[in-house]
Enzyme design. Sequence first.
Site, short mmCIF file in Angstrom:
data_model
loop_
_atom_site.label_atom_id
_atom_site.label_comp_id
_atom_site.label_asym_id
_atom_site.label_seq_id
_atom_site.Cartn_x
_atom_site.Cartn_y
_atom_site.Cartn_z
N GLN A 237 40.53 40.00 37.15
CA GLN A 237 39.68 38.72 36.62
C GLN A 237 40.69 38.08 35.45
O GLN A 237 41.30 38.07 35.19
CB GLN A 237 38.34 39.22 36.61
CG GLN A 237 37.55 39.73 37.67
CD GLN A 237 36.16 40.30 37.71
OE1 GLN A 237 36.02 41.58 36.93
NE2 GLN A 237 35.12 39.89 38.18
N ASP B 178 42.80 34.42 38.83
CA ASP B 178 43.77 33.55 39.83
C ASP B 178 44.78 32.75 39.21
O ASP B 178 45.57 31.99 39.51
CB ASP B 178 42.91 32.63 40.68
CG ASP B 178 41.64 33.24 41.44
OD1 ASP B 178 42.19 33.92 42.11
OD2 ASP B 178 40.76 32.90 41.16
N ASP C 61 57.92 29.06 38.72
CA ASP C 61 57.54 27.71 39.57
C ASP C 61 57.82 28.08 41.12
O ASP C 61 57.96 27.14 41.86
CB ASP C 61 58.68 26.74 38.94
CG ASP C 61 59.97 27.01 39.35
OD1 ASP C 61 60.42 27.90 39.79
OD2 ASP C 61 60.93 26.00 39.03
N GLY C 62 57.43 29.31 41.39
CA GLY C 62 57.39 29.64 42.85
C GLY C 62 56.72 30.96 43.00
O GLY C 62 56.38 31.28 42.22
N THR D 200 31.49 38.65 34.41
CA THR D 200 31.79 40.00 34.84
C THR D 200 31.23 40.95 34.34
O THR D 200 31.00 41.15 32.98
CB THR D 200 33.23 40.18 35.36
OG1 THR D 200 33.43 41.54 36.10
CG2 THR D 200 33.79 40.31 34.04
N GLY E 53 41.90 40.28 43.55
CA GLY E 53 42.54 39.79 44.59
C GLY E 53 43.86 38.99 44.11
O GLY E 53 43.97 37.86 43.60
N HIS E 54 44.92 40.06 43.91
CA HIS E 54 46.24 39.63 43.14
C HIS E 54 47.12 39.49 44.42
O HIS E 54 47.82 40.58 44.94
CB HIS E 54 46.36 40.80 42.17
CG HIS E 54 45.33 40.94 41.28
ND1 HIS E 54 45.40 41.97 40.37
CD2 HIS E 54 44.35 40.16 40.85
CE1 HIS E 54 44.45 41.81 39.36
NE2 HIS E 54 43.98 40.77 39.83
N HIS F 106 52.91 28.62 38.04
CA HIS F 106 52.58 27.50 38.84
C HIS F 106 53.36 26.33 38.01
O HIS F 106 52.53 24.98 37.90
CB HIS F 106 51.14 27.23 39.05
CG HIS F 106 50.53 28.13 39.93
ND1 HIS F 106 50.26 29.43 39.61
CD2 HIS F 106 50.12 28.05 41.31
CE1 HIS F 106 49.76 30.33 40.39
NE2 HIS F 106 49.76 29.44 41.47
N LEU F 107 54.49 26.38 37.37
CA LEU F 107 55.02 25.11 36.87
C LEU F 107 55.47 24.07 37.92
O LEU F 107 55.73 22.72 37.31
CB LEU F 107 56.34 25.56 36.03
CG LEU F 107 55.89 26.27 34.47
CD1 LEU F 107 57.13 26.77 33.83
CD2 LEU F 107 55.05 25.09 33.54
#
EC number: 6.3.4.4
Length: 422
Positions: A236, A12, A408-409, A251, A41-42, A342-343
């Site tokens: 994964q 994730d 960051d988006g 896994t 799940g990408h 996710h910065l």
Amino acid sequence: MFAAFVDLGFGDAGKGKFVDAWVRRRGAHTVVRFNGGAQAGHNVVLPDGRHHTFSQWGAASFVPGVATVLAAPVVVHPGALLQEAQALIARGLTDPWQRLFIDGRCRVTTPFLQAAGRLRERARGAAAHGSCGVGFGETVALSLQQPALGLHWADLAQPARALARLRDQQAWLREAWPEPPDAAAQADWQALHEVALAERWLVQAHEAWRLAPARSADFMASQLARPGHVAFEGAQGVLLDEDHGFHPHTTWSRVTPTAAVDVLRDLGLTPRLHRYGIVRSYLTRHGTGPLPTVDPALDSLPEPHNPEDGWQGPFRRGHPDALLLRHAARACGALDGLLVGHLDAVPVGLRWCHAYRDAPALPQLAPEALTAWLQAAQPLYEPGLLSRDALLARLHEASGAALAGWSDGPTHRDVRWLDPGE
């Protein structure tokens, strides 16, 4: 250029977005799924708001003309293929099947293996390993323990033979589970006894095979050898790898770039493979297993595309961890670049774990002993909260990889590349 993209955490981290962005930037023609299966799940969000969680198609499939290759280690879920194709068509793709190439040697999961995997996880009770419930691990285990009972994608070309094998598979699993482990498992247990299920499933599976017939190794090699760029999209995370993860919460799959190299060698190809490691600004883990820096205070961070219902269990968040990052990076060999997502979460209040109490590094222990040790590990943090620049510097130092890009988006337009474009 051939490039592999692997998650240096527990999954994730944002592989979908970075693969989509890299393919667009390079004009790549193919995305290769080289491990895992339908449990992937990408998430990809387009600037126009369209969103899809890619499971078996490559994450750059919104780019016109980009092909997806499912290489031989991948476990194929025929029913999920049909459902994903419908979702992609609804989101504007007109030709998903024409751009999907499946190696005939790919193993195929069945409703009996899915049911058996869920039965096994329920039987573990409080000692559950963690599962997505789609039969991936059970399919791999069967191929090792009872290879004559397994199905491969090429087998679906002959429905009568495939049906006979399905019935043998069902009978073997039925003997393995003479009774359900608890009342909640009744439906899965009954699937092992349903007489007509094999025929119904095979009709669906053969339809998926008809739309994406089995391809030979020679075909796959010629597809990848076309002039241009190819992305290898890992499933994964390295901290779940069957060799480098923390048993039993792992896994049945090899997650590092070495698995992508093995796919190339199997096809007789020897290009230089660039290796990119992907991390979030913070750690995440879906379901059970150690996460030493877990912090409920981080639960305020939004997670719109990773629900907590279903088999995977709760979605947990933790502060960035130098020890786990070093462990994952070593497992990958020398990385050509680090991609950080996710910065935008940095202002929430992230801290840097530089050691565990009385342990500056992971100890050398047997796999399950190391897992038990990690479950009890107490993180030690540097003073103060991380700024963006400080976090990027720490991630570079711990991984040993130069920063190749960050975001960051949620979309490919939010990715900023730092490595050369050619």
